[in-house]
Structures are given as structure tokens and as C-alpha cells.
Design an enzyme around this catalytic site. Structure first.
Site, PDB file in Angstrom:
ATOM      1  N   LYS A 162      61.764  66.616  -8.927  1.00 26.70           N
ATOM      2  CA  LYS A 162      62.185  66.853  -7.550  1.00 26.70           C
ATOM      3  C   LYS A 162      62.524  65.552  -6.813  1.00 26.70           C
ATOM      4  CE  LYS A 162      60.306  71.420  -6.710  1.00 26.70           C
ATOM      5  NZ  LYS A 162      59.410  72.270  -5.889  1.00 26.70           N
ATOM      6  N   ARG A 167      54.381  73.758 -12.942  1.00 29.01           N
ATOM      7  CA  ARG A 167      55.665  74.389 -13.247  1.00 29.01           C
ATOM      8  C   ARG A 167      56.632  73.275 -13.636  1.00 29.01           C
ATOM      9  NH1 ARG A 167      60.389  75.776 -10.337  1.00 29.01           N
ATOM     10  NH2 ARG A 167      61.300  77.806 -10.920  1.00 29.01           N
TER      11      ARG A 167
END
Length: 271
Positions: free
Chosen positions: A218, A252
Site C-alpha cells: 500500500k 491480507r
């Protein structure tokens, strides 16, 4: 100490410090192209040892284009059917729509991953309660981080919101043991807020509920490493390790094998 997750009709466990959820984006526009795929990618992540697969047919990247329920089902259906011919791996469905979740549950899905924390579809909570599956409730800011004042107590803000959504879930018949929470790294938050949530993940909702951390590649990883999305693997592994040390129950990830290697080392060194 092993981790345990109760699904509807079975229980899964891992001896590693956290479960590994592998990402399968059945989309043309997810922020990292390598996460996009279908059956081939799913089977690759199963072979690599993922504990759970998360199937999504609508991107949640900044500026994403909404997909209607019919299109979501059209994208996921052939993938989940083929997976179920070859594997009983637990399957999570990343959707905000109850009709999609019901359809995928009927095809063998086990978990709901709802980035709206049951807000976007008022029928979702009753669907989850009826089929008795685990649900992941995520915090998000709907406005861009540049459009709001940064929070001085982001952990408190996220916890307050999630406690409210947990109450909503419980009031609608969802069992407490089936609730997992996600602080929503990257969803409208500043880099500083994201970093604080990674550092203090174990404090979200007073450690009353298992925490999923979704950090993989991210923007905040790029901020800390000054790397593009293609080169954020090592930064992701470091952040995941810290998140797990701080209490994360599940991570995740796009990259299953490196994540498992990291957790296996943690298992032996930190026990």
C-alpha cells in the site's frame, strides 16, 4: 500458540503467529496488476500455502469505478466454482452487496469481507446472521485525507466506529465469535495515521476482537520506503511482522510465500 477461526461448519487453525489471506482480484483495475487474476492465480496461492483466499470483483483503490452486483457475480462465479472443484480452502468474498454474498455462499464461500462494515447494504447483516459466517468489518474515511483534518487519536476514532458497527452486527444477530475487525489502512487516512494504526493494532477495540491487517504494497509502505508498488515487498513484510507482533490475527497479502516464510521465522524465534 496456534490461531483458531470458526467458520460455519468447520474450524481452521494455524501454528503460525497469524493466518495468511491471499488476495485474488478478479478485476481489471486493482492497484497492483500482479494481484489480478482468476483461477490460475487462486491455485498458485493455494499451492504456496495460503490459509484463506479473498476473492474480490470490485476494486477499492482510490478513484475506483463501482461495479454492479450482476457484474460482480459474473466475474466471481466461474472462479469460485473451479476452486471448489479442486480445493476446500476457506474463501472470503470482498463485497459490499448482500446478493453477491448470498450467491457466493451458495457456491461454497465461507467469510464476508465488507469494506463498508455492513453500512452500504442494509440487508447484509441479516444475511450474514442467517448463514452464520464470519464477517470482517473495516473502518474507512469516505473523504480523501486531504479533505479533512487529521485525527489526533486515530486509534480511538477507528475503535469508536468499529465498536458502533460491532453493536449493529450483534443487534442484527451476528455472533460475537464471528466478528473480525480491520482498521482500514489506506482508506482515506494520512500516512501518519496509517503508521500509528500499524504500531497500535493491538489497541483497536481494546483487544476484544481479532484484527485483520491489510498492508500489502500500500501507499504507506511506499511512503516509508520511497519505493513504487512493484518494489514494496520487503517493506510489506517488515510492516506485517510488526503488525503481527502487535497482535494482528490475520494478514491480507499479495505475496503468500514470503509472508509465510516471515511468519514461520517469527514462530520459532518469538515462541
Amino acid at each position: 500458540m496456534k490461531k483458531i477461526l470458526k467458520l460455519k461448519n468447520r474450524t481452521i487453525e494455524t501454528q503460525r503467529p497469524a493466518f495468511v489471506m491471499g488476495i485474488v482480484n478478479i478485476t481489471p483495475d486493482s492497484f497492483w496488476s500482479e494481484s489480478r487474476g482468476s483461477v490460475e492465480r487462486a491455485m498458485k496461492l493455494i499451492e504456496e500455502g495460503a490459509d484463506i483466499l479473498d476473492l474480490g470483483a470490485e476494486s477499492t483503490r482510490p478513484g475506483y469505478v463501482e461495479v454492479d452486483a450482476e457484474e460482480e457475480i459474473k466475474r466471481i462465479l466461474p472462479v469460485i466454482r473451479q476452486i471448489r472443484k479442486e480445493s476446500d480452502i476457506p474463501l472470503s468474498i470482498d463485497t459490499r452487496k448482500s446478493i453477491v454474498m448470498k450467491s457466493m455462499y451458495n457456491e461454497g464461500a465461507d467469510i464476508l469481507n465488507d469494506v463498508s462494515a455492513l453500512e452500504d447494504d442494509k440487508a447484509m447483516a441479516s444475511v450474514v446472521a442467517k448463514i452464520k459466517i464470519p464477517v470482517i468489518l473495516m473502518h474507512r474515511f469516505l473523504q480523501d485525507e486531504k479533505e479533512r483534518k487529521p485525527e489526533s487519536d486515530i486509534v480511538g476514532v477507528v475503535s469508536k466506529y468499529l465498536f458502533n458497527r460491532i453493536k449493529y452486527a450483534l443487534d442484527n444477530g451476528i455472533e460475537k465469535e464471528k466478528i473480525i475487525i480491520d482498521s482500514g489502512i489506506g482508506f482515506g487516512k494520512t500516512n501518519e495515521e496509517n503508521i500509528e494504526l500499524i504500531k497500535c493494532g493491538n489497541k483497536i477495540c481494546n483487544e476484544e476482537y481479532p484484527v485483520l491487517m491489510a498492508l500489502s504494497r500500500k501507499r504507506v509502505i511506499g511512503y516509508m520506503t520511497d519505493k513504487t508498488v512493484e518494489d514494496r515487498l520487503y517493506g510489506t513484510l517488515a510492516a506485517d511482522m510488526i503488525a503481527v507482533q502487535n497482535g494482528a490475527f490475520m494478514i491480507r497479502v499479495h505475496d503468500v510465500t514470503p509472508a509465510i516464510d516471515t511468519l514461520n521465522v517469527m514462530r520459532y524465534i518469538t515462541k
